[in-house]
Scaffold this motif. Structure first.
Motif, PDB file in Angstrom:
ATOM      1  N   GLY A 296       0.780  -1.233   0.000  1.00  0.00           N
ATOM      2  CA  GLY A 296       0.000   0.000   0.000  1.00  0.00           C
ATOM      3  C   GLY A 296       0.811   1.282   0.000  1.00  0.00           C
ATOM      4  O   GLY A 296       0.313   2.328   0.426  1.00  0.00           O
ATOM      5  N   GLY A 297       2.063   1.209  -0.440  1.00  0.00           N
ATOM      6  CA  GLY A 297       2.867   2.425  -0.506  1.00  0.00           C
ATOM      7  C   GLY A 297       3.055   3.052   0.865  1.00  0.00           C
ATOM      8  O   GLY A 297       3.340   2.353   1.850  1.00  0.00           O
ATOM      9  N   PHE A 298       2.866   4.354   0.940  1.00  0.00           N
ATOM     10  CA  PHE A 298       3.130   5.078   2.192  1.00  0.00           C
ATOM     11  C   PHE A 298       2.132   4.754   3.294  1.00  0.00           C
ATOM     12  O   PHE A 298       2.369   5.080   4.457  1.00  0.00           O
ATOM     13  CB  PHE A 298       3.162   6.587   1.945  1.00  0.00           C
ATOM     14  N   SER A 299       1.012   4.104   2.937  1.00  0.00           N
ATOM     15  CA  SER A 299       0.047   3.757   3.990  1.00  0.00           C
ATOM     16  C   SER A 299       0.286   2.349   4.538  1.00  0.00           C
ATOM     17  O   SER A 299      -0.445   1.906   5.410  1.00  0.00           O
ATOM     18  CB  SER A 299      -1.386   3.869   3.445  1.00  0.00           C
ATOM     19  N   SER A 300       1.302   1.640   4.031  1.00  0.00           N
ATOM     20  CA  SER A 300       1.542   0.275   4.492  1.00  0.00           C
ATOM     21  C   SER A 300       2.322   0.251   5.798  1.00  0.00           C
ATOM     22  O   SER A 300       3.038   1.196   6.140  1.00  0.00           O
ATOM     23  CB  SER A 300       2.313  -0.513   3.429  1.00  0.00           C
ATOM     24  N   GLN A 362      -9.527   1.334  10.456  1.00  0.00           N
ATOM     25  CA  GLN A 362      -9.062   2.320   9.483  1.00  0.00           C
ATOM     26  C   GLN A 362      -8.176   1.667   8.418  1.00  0.00           C
ATOM     27  O   GLN A 362      -8.312   1.956   7.224  1.00  0.00           O
ATOM     28  CB  GLN A 362      -8.277   3.431  10.185  1.00  0.00           C
ATOM     29  N   GLU A 363      -7.274   0.782   8.834  1.00  0.00           N
ATOM     30  CA  GLU A 363      -6.408   0.095   7.861  1.00  0.00           C
ATOM     31  C   GLU A 363      -7.244  -0.700   6.868  1.00  0.00           C
ATOM     32  O   GLU A 363      -6.997  -0.676   5.653  1.00  0.00           O
ATOM     33  CB  GLU A 363      -5.448  -0.852   8.588  1.00  0.00           C
ATOM     34  N   LEU A 364      -8.246  -1.421   7.392  1.00  0.00           N
ATOM     35  CA  LEU A 364      -9.096  -2.233   6.534  1.00  0.00           C
ATOM     36  C   LEU A 364      -9.878  -1.358   5.555  1.00  0.00           C
ATOM     37  O   LEU A 364      -9.946  -1.652   4.352  1.00  0.00           O
ATOM     38  CB  LEU A 364     -10.060  -3.058   7.378  1.00  0.00           C
TER      39      LEU A 364
END
Length: 445
Positions: A296-300, A362-364
């Protein structure tokens, strides 16, 4: 690898900008028929632009290479547009260039693709060239030597890339004894053993109509495609399907480490193990889980931990390579030699963390939002649509894939994410490859 011929860039640029108005995914309803010789034909009419994409997927790739001649499928594919029994490579290039079209041939592990993109008025020529390449390749000795020399040059360049070296070694560990262990290009040794006769024999065995999925997308009708397919491919004789080995790669029984010395300031690290195949029922839950972990790029999580909090790498990603047979799962990054152990420890901690506790709401939600929201971008041109349609047919996913994909992603729960993390991630039994200055990195894992 592929060889492309491009011209008329101004025209194509304008058309590609306009092509950002595709059919909604739910309205993608192709027509499928089987020709008398066994060739599968899939047609999707799209009349908003005068473009036709003629895409063929041949069910053969490097997984079918004899071990001692790895690189054979790729070399065969690379020679398809290098001359036929009636056209030289120059004539093929000139004919496609003259109408402002494009042509590409590309091999992969499980299949090979050959495609032509032309304007509506040149659809007949597109079919003519593609059919000629697939049915009448010349495999000229001079072109064979030139292309093989070119591939050897690419290998030499790849061997200077530490990331490539690390991934090549990783595949040898994870796919030990399995066809997926070889690079697509083969090796210097195996490529040197391949002869023109080997290429001709591989072609004769593998390139038969029953092995071909012909996908046509664009400003044509189903009736037109049926007529063109009959005219250009109807004389291609039916042959028995070649035997296939579809055994699964063996799982790693313990942690396996390979250290490769290169005088560099950074270590290139690949860590992972076996993965899943494309038809695994957990594919969509794994996709969501992996987005949260490292895709997920910067959100991983990996980017947040390894880059943002610890400052150990500029970038890091995780990937499940889902193929016809189970592929691999890997995490790759580069870090300073001195921080190699810290980075590996951090990666293993994230693998353990996503297994041990549920992900946050939030992650989901963010993972699902991205995966559903970006799905139409995979279908926003005739070329992309033709590729996806061919693969949907190849893997037997069913054409409801286009309308159901968002629902399959939305259906994934936090419990699903933790379940597949526990099942498909293993922080104990993995392959680790480090390429770099081993004296400075002092790898302890």
């Amino acid at each position: 690898m592929g060889i492309k011929h491009w011209i008329g860039l101004g025209l194509w640029s304008c058309l590609l900008v306009l092509s950002a108005s595709p059919l909604p995914a739910a309205e993608i309803v192709p027509t499928r028929f089987i020709a008398a010789n066994g060739m599968t034909v899939v047609v999707l009419e799209q009349h908003f632009l005068p473009i036709v994409e003629i895409h063929s997927l041949i069910k053969t790739g490097s997984a079918q290479d004899p071990p001692e001649k790895a690189g054979l499928a790729n070399l065969t594919a690379s020679l398809l547009d290098e001359g036929t029994t009636t056209r030289t490579s120059k004539q093929i290039a000139e004919q496609i260039d003259f109408v402002g079209g494009s042509l590409e041939v590309k091999a992969s592990e499980d299949f090979t693709t050959a495609s032509v993109r032309v304007l509506k008025k040149d659809a007949e020529l597109g079919f003519t060239l593609l059919a000629d390449m697939l049915q009448h390749p010349a495999f000229n000795k001079q072109e064979f030597e030139r292309i093989r020399t070119q591939i050897l040059g690419e290998m030499a360049s790849d061997n200077d890339d530490p990331g490539h070296v690390a991934m090549k070694a990783f595949n040898q560990l994870v796919f030990h004894g399995h066809p997926y262990r070889w690079p697509l290009n083969g090796t210097e040794e195996t490529l040197g053993k391949i002869t023109v006769a080997d290429v001709a024999a591989f072609y004769a065995k593998e390139y038969i109509p029953g092995q071909v999925i012909l996908t046509v997308v664009g400003d044509v009708t189903v009736d037109q495609v049926m007529a063109l397919a009959q005219t250009h491919f109807g004389g291609w004789k039916k042959s028995p399907a070649p035997a296939r080995n579809v055994r699964k790669p063996g799982a790693l029984e313990k942690k396996t480490v390979q250290l490769i010395e290169k005088d560099l300031t950074q270590s290139s690290i690949v860590l992972g193990h076996g993965g899943i195949n494309r038809t695994n029922p957990d594919f969509y839950a794994v996709t969501v889980m992996n987005y949260i972990l490292g895709a997920g790029g910067f959100s991983s999580r990996l980017m947040d931990s390894i880059r943002d909090k610890q400052g150990l790498a500029y970038g890091i990603m995780s990937h499940f390579d889902a193929r016809l047979m189970p592929g691999s799962f890997w995490i790759s990054l580069q870090t300073r030699s001195e921080t190699t152990n810290q980075a590996i420890t951090g990666v293993l901690a994230e693998l353990k963390g996503i297994r041990d506790a549920p992900v946050s709401d939030q992650e989901l939600a963010e993972a699902k939002s991205f995966l559903v929201g970006s799905f139409p971008l995979r279908l926003d041109s005739t070329a992309k649509l033709a590729q996806v349609l061919a693969q949907v047919e190849f893997y037997g996913l069913g054409f409801e894939y286009f309308s159901q994909y968002p629902k399959w992603i939305e259906r994934v729960t936090k419990e699903d994410v933790q379940r597949v993390a526990k099942h498909y991630l293993d922080p104990q039994r993995y392959a680790l490859v480090v390429v770099g200055n081993l004296a400075k990195s002092r790898v302890k894992h």
